[in-house]
Design an enzyme around this catalytic site. Structure first.
Site, PDB file in Angstrom:
ATOM      1  N   HIS A 305      -6.811  11.625   0.414  1.00 13.93           N
ATOM      2  CA  HIS A 305      -6.888  10.386  -0.371  1.00 13.93           C
ATOM      3  C   HIS A 305      -7.603   9.305   0.459  1.00 13.93           C
ATOM      4  O   HIS A 305      -8.560   8.664  -0.013  1.00 13.93           O
ATOM      5  CB  HIS A 305      -5.451   9.970  -0.739  1.00 13.93           C
ATOM      6  CG  HIS A 305      -5.285   8.648  -1.406  1.00 13.93           C
ATOM      7  ND1 HIS A 305      -4.718   8.509  -2.653  1.00 13.93           N
ATOM      8  CD2 HIS A 305      -5.577   7.383  -1.008  1.00 13.93           C
ATOM      9  CE1 HIS A 305      -4.687   7.233  -2.985  1.00 13.93           C
ATOM     10  NE2 HIS A 305      -5.197   6.516  -1.998  1.00 13.93           N
ATOM     11  N   GLU A 306      -7.164   9.136   1.704  1.00 15.40           N
ATOM     12  CA  GLU A 306      -7.764   8.098   2.558  1.00 15.40           C
ATOM     13  C   GLU A 306      -9.234   8.420   2.866  1.00 15.40           C
ATOM     14  O   GLU A 306     -10.070   7.522   2.924  1.00 15.40           O
ATOM     15  CB  GLU A 306      -6.985   7.950   3.873  1.00 15.40           C
ATOM     16  CG  GLU A 306      -5.529   7.519   3.717  1.00 15.40           C
ATOM     17  CD  GLU A 306      -5.340   6.231   2.942  1.00 15.40           C
ATOM     18  OE1 GLU A 306      -6.163   5.304   3.090  1.00 15.40           O
ATOM     19  OE2 GLU A 306      -4.381   6.156   2.143  1.00 15.40           O
ATOM     20  N   HIS A 309     -11.565   7.211   0.303  1.00 14.08           N
ATOM     21  CA  HIS A 309     -11.888   5.790   0.491  1.00 14.08           C
ATOM     22  C   HIS A 309     -12.955   5.650   1.569  1.00 14.08           C
ATOM     23  O   HIS A 309     -13.912   4.894   1.445  1.00 14.08           O
ATOM     24  CB  HIS A 309     -10.672   5.003   0.998  1.00 14.08           C
ATOM     25  CG  HIS A 309      -9.539   4.847   0.041  1.00 14.08           C
ATOM     26  ND1 HIS A 309      -9.719   4.475  -1.267  1.00 14.08           N
ATOM     27  CD2 HIS A 309      -8.196   4.953   0.221  1.00 14.08           C
ATOM     28  CE1 HIS A 309      -8.519   4.371  -1.849  1.00 14.08           C
ATOM     29  NE2 HIS A 309      -7.586   4.669  -0.974  1.00 14.08           N
ATOM     30  N   ASP A 316      -8.289   2.235  -5.681  1.00 14.75           N
ATOM     31  CA  ASP A 316      -6.960   2.699  -6.083  1.00 14.75           C
ATOM     32  C   ASP A 316      -6.666   2.124  -7.455  1.00 14.75           C
ATOM     33  O   ASP A 316      -6.243   0.988  -7.586  1.00 14.75           O
ATOM     34  CB  ASP A 316      -5.900   2.242  -5.075  1.00 14.75           C
ATOM     35  CG  ASP A 316      -5.977   3.026  -3.781  1.00 14.75           C
ATOM     36  OD1 ASP A 316      -5.944   4.269  -3.844  1.00 14.75           O
ATOM     37  OD2 ASP A 316      -6.080   2.401  -2.724  1.00 14.75           O
TER      38      ASP A 316
END
Ligand SMILES: *[C@@H]1O[C@H](CO)[C@@H](O)[C@H](O)[C@H]1NC(C)=O
EC number: 3.4.24.39
Length: 352
Positions: A305-306, A309, A316
């Site tokens: 997930h990170e 980014h 988000d």
């Protein structure tokens, strides 16, 4: 199961939110300023209903900290966001704000010069469009409380403010605690392998149930590429301890990403993990017996997930796999949790 959990934990507040239950009003304290330091955007979120409403107050207009509360644009081009992109444990009270029945909550947004790349756009008039998506919990339906964008003209100084000075480095996890360093290293390995598995599957099964659920309507090549750069380690990862000071307490922050921007592009990024990453998040193989919907299901999933980014600058827009499946085509592509859910779904399909 999800429904009964909600009933137990939020018994005192309204359950099914519907459009119109929350109203948002946004205004600029001054519509023309000399410097980005002087921009103040004031928001009031009102609850006209007869019950208290408790919503996630991260990545939306209720959050005065450095998460993304606006889409800021100049002449239609959106500015790159360079603040905090975090994964939260939604059991933590600090993730939520309650808007009292018949009452309101006011929030001022300042320090925006560090959070958006005004410099790349140059002086002029900027449009601030508030993020007004609200959820009562990670998999609750998203309601939008639409409000008109507000304009602020910055006349002189748009120089990029530094949120936290970042360090450039390759993906070399560091941590003073040898055990935790190993956990980060293993999670990073899992995150890359989850993304690599998803990328391979997009090539071999371009119309899989998993692709259609989490990215349906998007170009397979584009989504493949975004997974491939995560798998191929084109990002960097951080080494310092919570430089943004957002770990701990009841804040629920598991991990977060800071990106370095230059000339409107992401040129580097750092990922930081908080205590609860180590204490409350499951291992990736644990999703074989448990589910993977929750942000706390898998450490490899958190890092994936990170990394979305860090490498693609995703936002988000919604957390939890069932909510991510219901996003619009464009929002699926732009939402970090869709990458986590896709990677874990493919892992579960083939490895469990
Ligand atoms: C927001 O800023 C304005 C102007 O400085 C001030 O009058 C107001 O009280 C502030 N509101 C909050 C919630 O801090």
């Amino acid at each position: 199961m999800f429904r009964s959990t909600i009933l137990l934990s939020f018994v005192a507040v309204a359950l099914g939110l519907s459009a119109g239950d929350l109203k948002v009003s946004v205004k600029a304290i001054s519509s023309s300023v000399d410097s980005v330091d002087d921009i103040v955007i004031s928001a009031i979120v009102t609850n006209p209903t007869k019950e208290d409403i408790r919503v996630i107050s991260k990545n939306n207009i209720l959050d005065p900290t450095a998460t993304k509360s606006f889409a800021v644009s100049k002449q239609g081009d959106e500015l790159l966001f360079s603040g905090i992109r975090a994964t939260y444990d939604f059991n933590a009270a600090g993730v939520y704000t309650t808007i009292p029945a018949g009452g309101s909550v006011a929030v001022n947004h300042t320090g925006l010069g560090a959070l958006y790349d005004f410099e790349a756009a140059g002086t002029g008039t900027f449009s601030f469009s508030a993020s007004t998506h609200f959820q009562t919990g990670p998999d609750a339906p998203i309601i939008e409380a639409n409000t008109a964008p507000v304009d602020v003209t910055v006349k002189k100084d748009v120089k990029k403010r530094s949120f936290i000075p970042l360090e450039r480095r390759l993906s070399t996890p560091t941590c003073g605690d040898g055990g935790r360093k190993q956990v980060i290293t293993d999670s990073l390995t899992y995150a890359r392998s989850l993304a690599g598995g998803a990328a391979t599957d997009i090539r071999t099964h371009p119309n899989s149930a998993e692709f259609n659920t989490y990215f349906g309507g998007n170009s397979q090549d584009d989504i493949w590429y975004r997974h491939d750069i995560i798998a191929g380690d084109l990002s960097s990862s951080g080494t310092r301890i919570d430089p943004a000071g957002i770990c701990g307490g009841s804040g629920g922050v598991i991990a977060y990403t800071l990106v370095v921007t230059s000339g409107g592009n992401i040129v580097g990024s750092d990922i930081y993990t908080c205590d609860i990453f180590f204490t409350s998040v499951g291992t990736t193989p644990s999703i074989c017996s448990g589910g993977f919907d929750s942000t706390t299901s898998s450490r490899g999933g958190v890092i994936l997930h990170e990394l979305s980014h860090a490498t693609s600058g995703t936002s988000d827009l919604g957390y939890g796999c069932s909510v991510t499946a219901g996003l619009s085509v464009a929002n699926k592509r732009n939402n970090a949790d869709n990458y986590r859910c896709m990677g874990l779904a493919i892992y579960k399909h083939y490895n469990c």
